[in-house]
Scaffold this active site. Sequence first.
Site, PDB file in Angstrom:
ATOM      1  N   GLU A  43       0.892  -1.233  -0.041  1.00  0.00           N
ATOM      2  CA  GLU A  43      -0.003  -0.072  -0.081  1.00  0.00           C
ATOM      3  C   GLU A  43       0.757   1.201   0.066  1.00  0.00           C
ATOM      4  OE1 GLU A  43      -3.003   0.237  -0.648  1.00  0.00           O
ATOM      5  OE2 GLU A  43      -3.626  -2.002  -0.407  1.00  0.00           O
ATOM      6  N   TYR A 126      -6.259   6.853   3.859  1.00  0.00           N
ATOM      7  CA  TYR A 126      -6.432   5.693   2.820  1.00  0.00           C
ATOM      8  C   TYR A 126      -5.638   4.460   3.244  1.00  0.00           C
ATOM      9  CZ  TYR A 126      -5.504   2.450  -0.664  1.00  0.00           C
ATOM     10  OH  TYR A 126      -5.461   1.022  -1.344  1.00  0.00           O
ATOM     11  N   ASP A 144      -9.641   5.390  -2.347  1.00  0.00           N
ATOM     12  CA  ASP A 144      -8.692   6.015  -3.104  1.00  0.00           C
ATOM     13  C   ASP A 144      -9.079   6.455  -4.449  1.00  0.00           C
ATOM     14  OD1 ASP A 144      -9.462   3.723  -4.608  1.00  0.00           O
ATOM     15  OD2 ASP A 144      -7.396   3.346  -5.375  1.00  0.00           O
ATOM     16  N   CYS A 199     -13.292   1.119 -14.950  1.00  0.00           N
ATOM     17  CA  CYS A 199     -14.051   2.380 -14.905  1.00  0.00           C
ATOM     18  C   CYS A 199     -12.446   3.350 -15.036  1.00  0.00           C
ATOM     19  CB  CYS A 199     -14.667   2.524 -13.672  1.00  0.00           C
ATOM     20  SG  CYS A 199     -15.858   3.992 -13.656  1.00  0.00           S
ATOM     21  N   CYS A 206     -16.752   0.855 -20.588  1.00  0.00           N
ATOM     22  CA  CYS A 206     -17.950   0.604 -20.324  1.00  0.00           C
ATOM     23  C   CYS A 206     -18.823  -0.726 -21.024  1.00  0.00           C
ATOM     24  CB  CYS A 206     -18.880   1.881 -20.752  1.00  0.00           C
ATOM     25  SG  CYS A 206     -18.164   3.414 -19.896  1.00  0.00           S
ATOM     26  N   CYS A 209     -18.236  -3.472 -18.262  1.00  0.00           N
ATOM     27  CA  CYS A 209     -18.475  -3.053 -17.056  1.00  0.00           C
ATOM     28  C   CYS A 209     -19.512  -3.957 -16.401  1.00  0.00           C
ATOM     29  CB  CYS A 209     -19.080  -1.635 -16.817  1.00  0.00           C
ATOM     30  SG  CYS A 209     -19.130  -0.993 -15.191  1.00  0.00           S
ATOM     31  N   CYS A 215     -25.335   2.621 -13.438  1.00  0.00           N
ATOM     32  CA  CYS A 215     -24.438   3.690 -13.450  1.00  0.00           C
ATOM     33  C   CYS A 215     -25.140   5.084 -13.848  1.00  0.00           C
ATOM     34  CB  CYS A 215     -23.336   3.465 -14.488  1.00  0.00           C
ATOM     35  SG  CYS A 215     -22.300   4.901 -14.782  1.00  0.00           S
TER      36      CYS A 215
END
Length: 300
Positions: A43, A126, A144, A199, A206, A209, A215
Amino acid sequence: MTSTAPAHCPDLGTALAAWFTATARPLPWRSPDRTAWGVLVSEVMSQQTPVARVAPIWLDWMDRWPTPQAFAQAPTAEVLRAWGSLGYPRRALRLQECARVIVDQYGGEVPADEQALLALPGIGTYTAAAVMAFAFGRRSVVVDTNVRRVLARTVGGEALPSPSLTAAEMSRAAALVPADDASAALWAASSMELGAVVCTARAPRCDDCPVTALCAWRAAGYPADPHAARRRSQAWAGTDRQVRGKVMGALRAAHGPVPSAVIDLVWPDATQLSRCIAGLVEDGLIAQTGEAYHLPVEVG
DNA sequence: AAATCGGGGTA
DNA sequence: TACCCAGATTT
């Protein structure tokens, strides 16, 4: 599973969880034998650095320093060399400070407590939330750049989130996190993954997705970014950051002290160069011995 | 709230 | 070229 999602998008989390379970990237820090320390390292390395660049460094890093104890004792010069060109090398110094606090205050075990994580060097909102979710499988609000974009589109109906994270955004994100630990951790992973893989900021896929039907951005006809006017690109050429990077690069490449006359060649503006060198010394990223500079070495 | 802090991949 | 990236810290 239980869900606190509002009625207007009842199964965003369910759809993303199914999609994630089927398609998640095999990132090395997602391995079943991962450790909490390994997740924390991944991270920190991934703060503002794409995971594709992090992965090979992380593998080498965890092989050399698998535990906080091992890493706490590593020579700082070797740490900075291993960090390579991931960028923002102060993160490497803070990661070592973090390991030392974990050894000194937590018996060498990464604390499974969000407030304790937040107090560690280099760990912010975060990263503390991400470690709770991905290392310990605990509920947390993981927001994030990916999650911000996914929620701005799917829930907010906008092309991109505002330039800086707002309190309203955090509230909206918090309201969408499932109540139980396992579902919350899966939501965190899957909402991030969607932003990273589908995304995306530039050219969202899309067609691939799993939540197009839910959406709000799509439903609104893909309106343009309402915050476009307030975005400004980050300068790079000629900045102190570039000069600092050149100095660090020169010292990483050398395996001993580099004469100041050699460092003088990395940048033509002597005033800017000396300001940057002073800043690096102040930050503990480099040190001076006589007429030469080198990566920092612990003093007895 | 705004500035500072790397560096490489991509369109 | 400009933009983006699993942000944190300081002012």
